[in-house]
Design a protein around this motif. Structure first.
Motif, PDB file in Angstrom:
ATOM      1  N   ILE A 145       1.210  -0.966   0.797  1.00 23.99           N
ATOM      2  CA  ILE A 145      -0.237  -0.107   0.461  1.00 23.99           C
ATOM      3  C   ILE A 145       0.683   1.200  -0.251  1.00 23.99           C
ATOM      4  CG2 ILE A 145      -1.745   1.572   1.292  1.00 23.99           C
ATOM      5  CD1 ILE A 145      -2.878  -1.552   2.722  1.00 23.99           C
ATOM      6  N   GLN A 146       0.720   1.851  -1.506  1.00 25.98           N
ATOM      7  CA  GLN A 146       1.277   3.708  -0.678  1.00 25.98           C
ATOM      8  C   GLN A 146       0.267   4.847  -1.236  1.00 25.98           C
ATOM      9  OE1 GLN A 146       3.269   1.116  -3.212  1.00 25.98           O
ATOM     10  NE2 GLN A 146       4.248   0.476  -1.286  1.00 25.98           N
ATOM     11  N   SER A 147      -0.774   4.536  -2.413  1.00 28.38           N
ATOM     12  CA  SER A 147      -1.640   4.877  -1.994  1.00 28.38           C
ATOM     13  C   SER A 147      -2.970   5.345  -2.429  1.00 28.38           C
ATOM     14  CB  SER A 147      -1.122   5.588  -4.135  1.00 28.38           C
ATOM     15  OG  SER A 147      -2.672   5.730  -4.420  1.00 28.38           O
ATOM     16  N   TYR A 148      -3.978   5.712  -2.140  1.00 26.83           N
ATOM     17  CA  TYR A 148      -5.296   5.858  -1.996  1.00 26.83           C
ATOM     18  C   TYR A 148      -6.082   4.851  -3.067  1.00 26.83           C
ATOM     19  CZ  TYR A 148      -5.994   9.136  -5.655  1.00 26.83           C
ATOM     20  OH  TYR A 148      -6.482   9.445  -7.425  1.00 26.83           O
ATOM     21  N   ARG A 149      -4.705   5.006  -4.390  1.00 25.26           N
ATOM     22  CA  ARG A 149      -5.891   4.403  -5.382  1.00 25.26           C
ATOM     23  C   ARG A 149      -5.098   2.512  -5.299  1.00 25.26           C
ATOM     24  NH1 ARG A 149      -2.404   7.596  -8.192  1.00 25.26           N
ATOM     25  NH2 ARG A 149      -3.467   9.656  -9.325  1.00 25.26           N
ATOM     26  N   SER A 266      -0.788   7.675   0.378  1.00 27.24           N
ATOM     27  CA  SER A 266      -0.840   9.124   0.280  1.00 27.24           C
ATOM     28  C   SER A 266      -2.600   9.330   0.001  1.00 27.24           C
ATOM     29  CB  SER A 266      -0.707   9.507  -1.083  1.00 27.24           C
ATOM     30  OG  SER A 266       0.868   9.303  -0.773  1.00 27.24           O
ATOM     31  N   ASN A 267      -3.056   9.935   0.446  1.00 33.18           N
ATOM     32  CA  ASN A 267      -4.589  10.781  -0.118  1.00 33.18           C
ATOM     33  C   ASN A 267      -4.441  11.407  -1.186  1.00 33.18           C
ATOM     34  OD1 ASN A 267      -4.279  12.983   0.654  1.00 33.18           O
ATOM     35  ND2 ASN A 267      -5.645  12.427   2.646  1.00 33.18           N
ATOM     36  N   LYS A 268      -5.780  11.271  -2.161  1.00 35.06           N
ATOM     37  CA  LYS A 268      -6.060  12.411  -2.895  1.00 35.06           C
ATOM     38  C   LYS A 268      -5.035  13.653  -2.874  1.00 35.06           C
ATOM     39  CE  LYS A 268     -10.252  10.295  -4.868  1.00 35.06           C
ATOM     40  NZ  LYS A 268     -11.205  10.200  -4.656  1.00 35.06           N
ATOM     41  N   GLU A 269      -5.299  14.002  -1.724  1.00 38.01           N
ATOM     42  CA  GLU A 269      -4.205  15.447  -1.791  1.00 38.01           C
ATOM     43  C   GLU A 269      -2.651  15.597  -1.025  1.00 38.01           C
ATOM     44  OE1 GLU A 269      -7.632  14.891   0.755  1.00 38.01           O
ATOM     45  OE2 GLU A 269      -8.249  15.946  -1.733  1.00 38.01           O
ATOM     46  N   GLY A 270      -2.134  13.866  -1.586  1.00 40.33           N
ATOM     47  CA  GLY A 270      -0.849  13.729  -1.567  1.00 40.33           C
ATOM     48  C   GLY A 270      -0.294  13.790   0.249  1.00 40.33           C
ATOM     49  N   GLU A 273      -1.528   9.121   5.247  1.00 38.69           N
ATOM     50  CA  GLU A 273      -2.784   8.579   6.015  1.00 38.69           C
ATOM     51  C   GLU A 273      -2.979   7.062   6.632  1.00 38.69           C
ATOM     52  OE1 GLU A 273      -6.304   9.797   5.793  1.00 38.69           O
ATOM     53  OE2 GLU A 273      -6.479  11.955   4.398  1.00 38.69           O
ATOM     54  N   TYR A 274      -3.142   7.118   7.270  1.00 38.69           N
ATOM     55  CA  TYR A 274      -2.745   5.540   8.453  1.00 38.69           C
ATOM     56  C   TYR A 274      -3.904   5.257   7.630  1.00 38.69           C
ATOM     57  CZ  TYR A 274       0.826   5.907  11.358  1.00 38.69           C
ATOM     58  OH  TYR A 274       2.386   6.914  12.093  1.00 38.69           O
ATOM     59  N   VAL A 275      -3.559   3.296   7.400  1.00 37.74           N
ATOM     60  CA  VAL A 275      -4.565   2.977   6.435  1.00 37.74           C
ATOM     61  C   VAL A 275      -5.936   2.331   8.313  1.00 37.74           C
ATOM     62  CG1 VAL A 275      -5.464   0.639   5.511  1.00 37.74           C
ATOM     63  CG2 VAL A 275      -3.723   2.317   4.440  1.00 37.74           C
TER      64      VAL A 275
END
Length: 500
Positions: A145-149, A266-270, A273-275
């Motif tokens: 996991i790195q990105s919200y994607r 990384s959320n959409k705003e870069g 955040e913790y999962v």
RNA sequence: CGGGGCGUAGCGCAGCCCGGUAGCGCGCCACGUUCGGGACGUGGAAGUCGUAGGUUCGAAUCCUGCCGCCCCGACCA
């Protein structure tokens, strides 16, 4: 002792009323589900018992896939340092972990033919045999996991786990058991909470519709929740002896494991955040629940949707000639029933008499038995017996293929209705602690009572009555009242029971 | 880990107190009669009595150590 001898002589098992615990053990053994192994606390699941587990797996697996989950597999061993990362989880399971300390044996120089642990083969770091897999899985998710994607991750695994319990009971509590554990990762708390409740619903759906066993959905108290979870939800079922069985749990883990294993995205705003996580599981313990909820003094009763064999056909013959005629008549019936999707067993052994077979399949809980003898051949009929009610009736051969599936559905429904009626009768609402104790000691079952919500009260009640808060039911209406123990105000009733 | 109990044929047990070389039921094998609710008869196979040592002319039996298991409690979400 006396009872045991009588039972063996009469080929019967203790009744539920005589000795519920012994009755349970005898059902497990005589229905050929499982037996104790030569390994302490571990059982051998025999083919017939395993077939029930496979049915459960099939039902659940489809429901998991239908809700977007996929299966994967993680290691049996968890390095100790990894295991201890989530403090509460580690503490909660520490007392029941098996640990691997060495990786090699060698022949004993002082004792020929014997092996000893090779002291030179000590592991740098001990490996914990997983009691649950959050640690190994979250340490893996960190890499994924790195990105919200990359979210959500919706994974289930079918596995074995080991919990070194002091006392074990076939299916209900064994040192090693089989289960499935779902582990999901989400971008938001809301999504994770939704997942937690969705899986609770899946479990309730499965237990009610496949196992024909009504459950109460609820939340665990602080004292009873999973170590490392924010909230633990559960489904609670009632057994015939009036004790509760936790049939499945679904945990909202919050960000506890993400923080312990540093899983951020990384959320959409870069922003990092913790999962958010969930985990959920049911085990072979469900088989124990299935037995205790439905079976009777003649043996197991399996709901059709989980029965390895739906219909057993017992031919009745005296001569080889009769046997041949019956087999010829039965052949097309078997084909037709199998085409209708049913599992059919034709037991034409000539080494056992029909009466023996009747008793045997009753013990094994086969939902429908069909007997065909010379008389039936003449009349174009068969004798149908249903296991749940023991009712028998004669049926025209031409109706069999249409009627049997209907009968199986009826058995499934009837078993659920019977269990629901029992639970309803065994659920009592009480106002005072005296009433509470009286109910527990007289009829048992579920008791709905007001509770002040504190751990102290819960502990006191447990010490004094052995009953615990099974759950805070999800679907009950708010109602002002006073705690039966402390008299402090309470906003709703919770579900108490003595439990397995 | 505390309290109690048990290891004898595949399974369940008796025999042990009072030492003399192992028995019962079920199961298993063979044959015959049976077969619509757990059949019966006759014959048969099967046990280093948990393990190591001690006492004794002789140990399943008495003594000691060890191992294993079960039950109750503690523990167990």
């Amino acid at each position: 002792m006396r009872l045991k001898i009588d039972c063996i002589m009469a080929k019967q098992i203790p009744t539920r009323a005589d000795d519920y615990a012994q009755w349970y053990v005898e059902i497990v053994k005589r229905a050929d589900l499982a037996e104790n192994s030569d390994v302490r606390g571990c059982m051998v699941i025999k083919p017939y018992g395993y077939a029930i587990w496979e049915k459960m797996q099939q039902g659940l697996d489809k429901m998991f896939k239908d809700t977007g989950h996929v299966n994967a597999y993680f290691p049996l061993f968890v390095p100790k340092s990894m295991f201890e990362a989530e403090e509460k989880n580690a503490e909660g399971f520490a007392k029941e972990c098996a640990i691997v300390t060495h990786y090699r044996l060698k022949t004993d120089p002082n004792n020929k033919g014997k092996l000893i642990v090779d002291p030179d083969a000590k592991l740098e770091e001990e490996l914990v045999v997983r009691p649950t897999s959050e640690a190994i899985i979250w340490s893996t998710y960190r890499k994924w996991i790195q990105s919200y994607r990359d979210l959500p991750i919706l994974i289930n695994q079918w596995a074995n786990v080991v919990r070194w319990e002091m006392r074990t009971r076939l299916f209900l509590r064994t040192a090693e058991f089989l289960w499935q554990e779902g582990h999901t990762a989400h971008a938001t708390a809301m999504e994770a909470e939704k997942e937690t409740l969705q899986m609770l619903d899946v479990y309730a759906d499965f237990v009610e519709n496949f196992m024909a066993l009504p459950v109460i959905k609820g939340k665990k108290s602080e004292g009873e929740k999973f170590p490392g979870a924010i909230d633990t939800y559960c489904i609670e079922a009632l057994m015939q002896d009036g004790k509760a069985l936790q049939a499945g749990t679904s945990h909202f883990l919050g960000q506890n494991f993400a923080k312990a294993f540093n899983v951020q995205y990384s959320n959409k705003e870069g922003k990092l955040e913790y999962v958010w996580g969930t985990s959920w599981g049911v085990s072979t313990r469900l088989i124990g629940g299935l037995i205790m909820a439905h079976s009777d003094d003649d043996g197991l009763i399996i709901p059709p949707r989980l029965a390895p064999i739906h219909v057993v056909i017992v031919p009745i013959f005296r001569s080889e000639e009769e046997q041949t005629k019956i087999s010829a008549a039965v052949g097309p019936l078997i084909t037709a029933l199998r085409h209708a999707g049913l599992s059919v067993k034709f037991d034409d052994r000539d080494t056992h008499k029909p009466g023996f077979k009747f008793a045997e399949y009753e013990m094994k809980g086969v939902p429908v038995r069909m007997a065909i003898g010379p008389r039936d051949l003449e009349n174009g009929t068969v004798e149908i017996a249903r296991r749940d009610t023991k009712e028998k009736h004669v049926m025209n051969v031409k109706d069999v293929v249409v009627e049997i599936p209907k009968l199986l559905e009826d058995i499934q429904k009837n078993m659920y209705a019977r269990a629901l009626k029992f639970r309803t009768e065994m659920t009592t609402t009480v106002e005072t602690y005296d009433e509470f104790k009286n109910i527990l000691n007289s009829k048992g079952g579920f008791v709905l009572a007001h509770w002040d919500g504190t751990a102290e009260t819960e502990t006191k009640i447990k010490e004094e009555t052995k009953a615990t808060v099974r759950c805070i039911p999800l679907h009950s209406t708010a109602e002002d009242g006073k705690c039966i123990y402390s008299g402090k105000p309470s906003k709703m009733r919770v579900l108490f029971a003595r439990a397995y």
